[in-house]
Design a protein around this motif. Sequence first.
Motif, mmCIF file in Angstrom:
data_model
loop_
_atom_site.group_PDB
_atom_site.id
_atom_site.type_symbol
_atom_site.label_atom_id
_atom_site.label_comp_id
_atom_site.label_asym_id
_atom_site.label_seq_id
_atom_site.Cartn_x
_atom_site.Cartn_y
_atom_site.Cartn_z
ATOM 1 N N THR A 235 0.841 -1.193 0.000
ATOM 2 C CA THR A 235 0.000 0.000 0.000
ATOM 3 C C THR A 235 0.880 1.247 0.000
ATOM 4 O O THR A 235 2.045 1.194 0.379
ATOM 5 N N ASN A 236 0.312 2.335 -0.434
ATOM 6 C CA ASN A 236 0.924 3.653 -0.439
ATOM 7 C C ASN A 236 2.021 3.762 -1.497
ATOM 8 O O ASN A 236 2.790 2.821 -1.680
ATOM 9 N N PRO A 237 2.074 4.906 -2.172
ATOM 10 C CA PRO A 237 1.195 6.043 -1.952
ATOM 11 C C PRO A 237 -0.221 5.841 -2.509
ATOM 12 O O PRO A 237 -0.386 5.355 -3.618
ATOM 13 N N LEU A 238 -1.181 6.176 -1.712
ATOM 14 C CA LEU A 238 -2.606 6.239 -2.027
ATOM 15 C C LEU A 238 -3.275 4.880 -2.205
ATOM 16 O O LEU A 238 -4.326 4.639 -1.625
ATOM 17 N N LEU A 257 21.589 -5.730 2.878
ATOM 18 C CA LEU A 257 20.752 -4.685 2.307
ATOM 19 C C LEU A 257 19.388 -5.279 2.026
ATOM 20 O O LEU A 257 19.269 -6.301 1.347
ATOM 21 N N SER A 258 18.340 -4.662 2.589
ATOM 22 C CA SER A 258 16.973 -5.097 2.368
ATOM 23 C C SER A 258 16.163 -3.937 1.815
ATOM 24 O O SER A 258 16.538 -2.764 1.974
ATOM 25 N N GLY A 259 15.057 -4.281 1.190
ATOM 26 C CA GLY A 259 14.216 -3.210 0.696
ATOM 27 C C GLY A 259 12.989 -3.712 -0.022
ATOM 28 O O GLY A 259 12.840 -4.902 -0.302
ATOM 29 N N VAL A 260 12.109 -2.788 -0.289
ATOM 30 C CA VAL A 260 10.920 -3.065 -1.089
ATOM 31 C C VAL A 260 10.659 -1.817 -1.922
ATOM 32 O O VAL A 260 10.595 -0.704 -1.395
ATOM 33 N N VAL A 261 10.569 -2.006 -3.224
ATOM 34 C CA VAL A 261 10.381 -0.891 -4.151
ATOM 35 C C VAL A 261 9.122 -1.148 -4.967
ATOM 36 O O VAL A 261 9.038 -2.141 -5.686
ATOM 37 N N SER A 262 8.147 -0.273 -4.817
ATOM 38 C CA SER A 262 6.903 -0.402 -5.564
ATOM 39 C C SER A 262 6.868 0.621 -6.685
ATOM 40 O O SER A 262 7.636 1.597 -6.700
ATOM 41 N N VAL A 263 5.958 0.405 -7.618
ATOM 42 C CA VAL A 263 5.787 1.346 -8.717
ATOM 43 C C VAL A 263 5.411 2.720 -8.185
ATOM 44 O O VAL A 263 5.933 3.755 -8.620
ATOM 45 N N GLY A 264 4.501 2.760 -7.214
ATOM 46 C CA GLY A 264 4.058 4.034 -6.659
ATOM 47 C C GLY A 264 5.149 4.779 -5.924
ATOM 48 O O GLY A 264 5.305 5.998 -6.078
ATOM 49 N N MET A 265 5.938 4.055 -5.107
ATOM 50 C CA MET A 265 7.010 4.717 -4.368
ATOM 51 C C MET A 265 8.107 5.189 -5.316
ATOM 52 O O MET A 265 8.718 6.244 -5.101
ATOM 53 N N ALA A 266 8.376 4.416 -6.372
ATOM 54 C CA ALA A 266 9.353 4.859 -7.362
ATOM 55 C C ALA A 266 8.880 6.138 -8.045
ATOM 56 O O ALA A 266 9.670 7.048 -8.319
ATOM 57 N N LEU A 267 7.563 6.222 -8.302
ATOM 58 C CA LEU A 267 6.997 7.428 -8.904
ATOM 59 C C LEU A 267 7.144 8.616 -7.969
ATOM 60 O O LEU A 267 7.556 9.718 -8.382
#
Length: 371
Positions: A235-238, A257-267
């Motif tokens: 979830t998020n953004p929006l 190194l850990s992470g999570v990259v979503s389409v929305g957060m990249a935008l």
Amino acid sequence: MDTRSFARAGTLCSALGAVPVASAHGGEAAPPMPQWMALAVLVVGVVVTVGGAYARHRTTPTTALGVAFAGIVVAAIGAVGLVQLSPVETLATSQPPISRAWYGPLTLGIGLAIVVGSLVVGRMRWPDDPRYAALGMLLGLWVAYPVLVPRPLTNPVGYLLALAVPVTVGYVVRRDCWDLLARALTDRAARWFGVGTGVVAGLFFMFSMGMLTFVPEVGSGVNLNRSFVTTSQVTNPLVYWPAVEFHFHDFVGTTPLSGVVSVGMALLVGLVAVLVGLNAALLAYQWRANAASGGAEATAGSAAVAAPNACCCCGPVISELAVVSVGPSAAAPLYWLFVDLASPVGALFFVVSVGLLAGNLARAGRSQGAC
């Protein structure tokens, strides 16, 4: 400043970033260093950046830009260190400063205030340029969206809004500042300073927002002793977005190194990083273009460009500075407000950053007659 200067600065960033910081958020080992050491690095970076700004009066603008960029890199490393070494994350989530029942009314009230204020100010000050009011209203809707629409996490309006904001920002910049930016980006030193600053800003926001971390959370049911890459939905953004989740057990030596990259957060991060980079390129261009005169007008112009860049980077480290100053328990509520995605503070920080950065580019373009 040439490509080699940025390569050296990047090497410095990599070397300092490889300092082990694992286990700061609840691992079995104690943090390898106190948080004030990261604050010291941040202060050194700020001092070097300011020194580079003053050095432009005593040396070549290219050298001054190189010094300023090195300071930006060091300051970003210190800011990331403050977040990674923070001892308050788990404490913060259990100590909400206000009841969640107030989140809805606050979010709706702040968002609608921005919408109405943008409409009124836009009509009064720029009646022939409705794009400013439109951008302000979209940013206000961004804040109010979670309360304003039904089923916000899956509502198609959320996806439209997430795309409408960067498109409108691009339209405003294109109409008001394109000629000035085109001149700035033809200057090699200004172009590389803008690119480097934008990349550093993007990485800083990714760490401060939890998209990347050297300190993976334990007890989440995931085996952190092995590396993995998988897909998920976050979830998020929006709204809900497809995402890639990953963990590299030995990313640099023994540091994971850990992470999570979503389409929305990249935008979202991409928009802020591009705006920071364009503002930085414009600042560098002004330094070089006004190097000979060194007058008050050049200084004022530089300050006008630098101020939004500085302001939009303050939010993620405010709570960390409070931790160092007053201790984890006292600073936990402030930290909690910034890290809780349901809080209106995070959305407000984003829309203010975008408004300041895009507005500064538009102001610069209009003042130069470049629209």
